[in-house]
Write an enzyme that holds these catalytic residues in place. Structure first.
Site, PDB file in Angstrom:
ATOM      1  N   ASP A 201       0.912  -1.135   0.000  1.00 17.71           N
ATOM      2  CA  ASP A 201       0.000   0.000   0.000  1.00 17.71           C
ATOM      3  C   ASP A 201       0.953   1.187   0.000  1.00 17.71           C
ATOM      4  O   ASP A 201       1.563   1.490   1.029  1.00 17.71           O
ATOM      5  CB  ASP A 201      -0.879   0.010   1.249  1.00 17.71           C
ATOM      6  CG  ASP A 201      -1.874   1.150   1.180  1.00 17.71           C
ATOM      7  OD1 ASP A 201      -1.458   2.285   0.882  1.00 17.71           O
ATOM      8  OD2 ASP A 201      -3.070   0.922   1.392  1.00 17.71           O
ATOM      9  N   HIS A 202       1.109   1.843  -1.142  1.00 17.78           N
ATOM     10  CA  HIS A 202       2.228   2.782  -1.230  1.00 17.78           C
ATOM     11  C   HIS A 202       2.084   3.972  -0.279  1.00 17.78           C
ATOM     12  O   HIS A 202       3.055   4.641   0.034  1.00 17.78           O
ATOM     13  CB  HIS A 202       2.495   3.227  -2.679  1.00 17.78           C
ATOM     14  CG  HIS A 202       1.580   4.300  -3.183  1.00 17.78           C
ATOM     15  ND1 HIS A 202       0.333   4.047  -3.663  1.00 17.78           N
ATOM     16  CD2 HIS A 202       1.731   5.643  -3.276  1.00 17.78           C
ATOM     17  CE1 HIS A 202      -0.247   5.184  -4.036  1.00 17.78           C
ATOM     18  NE2 HIS A 202       0.592   6.179  -3.819  1.00 17.78           N
ATOM     19  N   HIS A 264      -5.657   2.866   0.916  1.00 15.16           N
ATOM     20  CA  HIS A 264      -4.933   4.015   1.468  1.00 15.16           C
ATOM     21  C   HIS A 264      -5.668   4.704   2.630  1.00 15.16           C
ATOM     22  O   HIS A 264      -5.078   5.012   3.655  1.00 15.16           O
ATOM     23  CB  HIS A 264      -4.673   5.060   0.383  1.00 15.16           C
ATOM     24  CG  HIS A 264      -4.088   4.502  -0.883  1.00 15.16           C
ATOM     25  ND1 HIS A 264      -3.199   3.452  -0.887  1.00 15.16           N
ATOM     26  CD2 HIS A 264      -4.242   4.854  -2.185  1.00 15.16           C
ATOM     27  CE1 HIS A 264      -2.847   3.187  -2.139  1.00 15.16           C
ATOM     28  NE2 HIS A 264      -3.466   4.019  -2.938  1.00 15.16           N
TER      29      HIS A 264
END
Ligand code: BG6
Length: 512
Positions: A201-202, A264
């Site tokens: 999950d950047h 996010h």
């Protein structure tokens, strides 16, 4: 001095997790090596790691995709990607040095024979190094291939190695609902052990997202008020001014809820609401995050309409330019029912948070790009100032800005200079840009090195993904069942008016 540092780590177990060892020698294999993510993010991130001396001394990159290319052609592709998208202009020596470590193997992800060739190349690189290097596979392909690749890696016996560590990084999205996420997880767990798996999950790789933890757990100031007794509500915003670009194919089957909320935004919520972990060990942190997600009770069908709003942009003006509405974007089906905006009212049902509404909103083509967490405290219990003088008194608000203008601000009531006791809100602000003069690394730089190190703290564990989909699934189902189209909002605006209704009397969304 040494003694003082030692005793500090002794009394504060959180400091232990912050010590970072070197990155072990590694061969990183990217599946989907000529794709958009590799070009815009992964290759530039690897360059910047090389520039900072953060790659291991022994490092190789093997690119895999279906397109026929020689090693040199792939090097040319990588050079162009890095020159176009690196956060700093590349230094020729560093860039050429990195490119010599690149290899390329062409095969379709379902072709078992290709995996044998890949294994051959990785073994050659081991022989060249004189030792078996760690192996990291990065799945940066269309999600439909995630399961196929893992199964083929297993069939080729490449999912483990007796003498070295084998790890797998899985890009988002991990499933498109609870059932598909579980089906994918079933393949993951028959092919790899959980400690080998790094689900991206950047947002967790962003410096300012990690700062939520630093802010909460390195300061004593906020903890006493961090609960239902003092907090009125929380707003988490991830607004974008961009539209869907060329991604209609993906986006129309996803929509805002799956694209940003499931991952996010729920991650931001867990970091804000979790209890302090005993240490920064990956599982200790993730245990606490899961507890938060599990304390969000999934909506019953009849609760969805009351607690969610979905919207879709119509044409409008952004940055002085006229932009088309979602339904007129290239590749969007005429009768699409996909939302480009989602707002939710959630509650974490536990001792700390019960009764505190947590509002999330995200959307494409909104007034500007901003990601922030705003915590609004309750009003003071008794206002001692005269009505006229206290007109400017607002409840304290604490805003953690993830991007852009990264920082933290706290609003306070202050006396306006003069002979009257008149109050107005002022801001106390910390800005990354002016405090730390060095540029922050990109999220992928941090995440790639952490995965090579085997540190999974900033990756989502299977039970987190499961809990996230359990929250999202009933909303998806109720939206699907309703005949109503997403509420329209004009491109460049604050989003659909209906979203105001979620907040309840006396509360307002922060202006974008
Ligand atoms: C991605 C979404 O995960 O995050 C995109 O698929 C979105 O639609 C992007 O634009 C936002 O990321 P960032 O880092 O630009 O905030």
């Amino acid at each position: 001095m040494a003694v003082a540092v030692e005793s500090l780590t002794e009394v504060n177990p959180l400091a232990l997790g912050l010590e970072r060892g070197p990155v072990p020698p590694t061969t990183l294999t990217i599946f989907g090596a000529s794709g958009d993510l590799a070009r815009r993010k992964l290759l530039p991130a690897l360059y910047n790691l090389a520039h900072d001396g953060a790659l291991p001394a022994r490092f190789n990159l093997v690119g895999i995709s279906r397109a026929e290319m020689s090693d040199d052609e792939y090097r040319r592709f990588a050079r162009e990607a890095i020159v176009s998208f690196s956060r700093r202009p590349p230094d020729t020596q560093v860039l050429e040095g990195l490119l010599t470590r690149l290899r390329y193997v062409a095969f379709g992800f379902d072709e078992q024979e290709g995996y044998g060739r890949l294994d051959g190349v990785i073994s050659e690189l081991d022989a060249e190094a004189g030792l078996p290097l760690n192996r990291v596979y990065y799945l940066s392909t269309a999600p439909a291939f995630f399961g196929v690749i893992m199964e083929r890696l297993k069939a080729a016996g490449m999912n483990h190695h007796r003498e070295t560590d084998v790890r797998i990084i899985i890009e988002k999205p991990f499933g498109s609902d609870l059932a598909s996420a579980r089906a994918l997880q079933a393949i993951v767990s028959t092919s790899f052990r959980e400690r080998q798996v790094f689900r991206i999950d950047h947002y967790l790789g962003k410096e300012t997202v990690q700062n939520v933890l630093a802010f909460r757990f390195a300061n004593y100031l906020f903890e006493p008020v961090w609960n239902r007794n003092y907090i009125d509500h929380v707003q988490i915003t991830a607004a974008e001014d961009l539209g869907i670009g060329t991604r209609a194919g993906y986006y129309d089957s996803s929509g805002a809820l799956r694209d940003l909320v499931q991952n996010h935004m729920l991650q931001l919520l867990t970091l804000l609401c979790m209890e302090p972990p005993a240490s920064f060990d990956a599982d200790k942190v993730r245990d606490e995050k899961v507890k938060v997600l599990e304390a969000i009770r999934p909506f019953r069908p009849e609760e969805v309409a009351l607690n969610t709003v979905r919207g879709r942009y119509t044409d409008g003006v952004i940055g002085g330019e006229r932009v088309p509405g979602y339904l007129d974007e290239d590749g969007v089906p005429e009768h699409s029912g996909t939302e480009t905006y989602a707002a939710l009212r959630l509650e974490v049902h536990n001792w700390r948070w019960a009764g505190v509404p947590i509002f999330l909103r995200t959307g494409k083509r909104l007034a500007r790009k901003v990601t922030e967490i705003a915590v609004t405290l309750k009003p003071v219990p008794h206002m001692a100032f005269q009505n006229a003088d206290s007109a400017g008194v607002q409840p304290n608000q604490l805003v953690l800005t993830v991007q852009p203008n990264e920082g933290v601000s706290i609003s306070l009531g202050a006396k306006v200079p003069g002979t009257r006791m008149s109050i107005r809100p002022v801001n106390m602000e910390f800005l990354y840009g002016t405090t730390f003069l060095s540029e922050s690394p990109e999220a992928y730089e941090r995440l790639i090195t952490d995965a090579m190190r085997g540190d999974a703290t900033l990756f989502t564990r299977n039970d987190e993904v499961d809990a996230q989909w359990s929250i999202i699934d009933p909303i998806l189902a109720a939206w699907r069942a309703s005949e109503v189209n997403p509420a329209p909002y004009e491109a460049g605006s604050e989003g659909p008016e209906e979203a105001q209704g979620l907040l309840g009397a006396g509360r307002h969304w922060r202006t974008l």
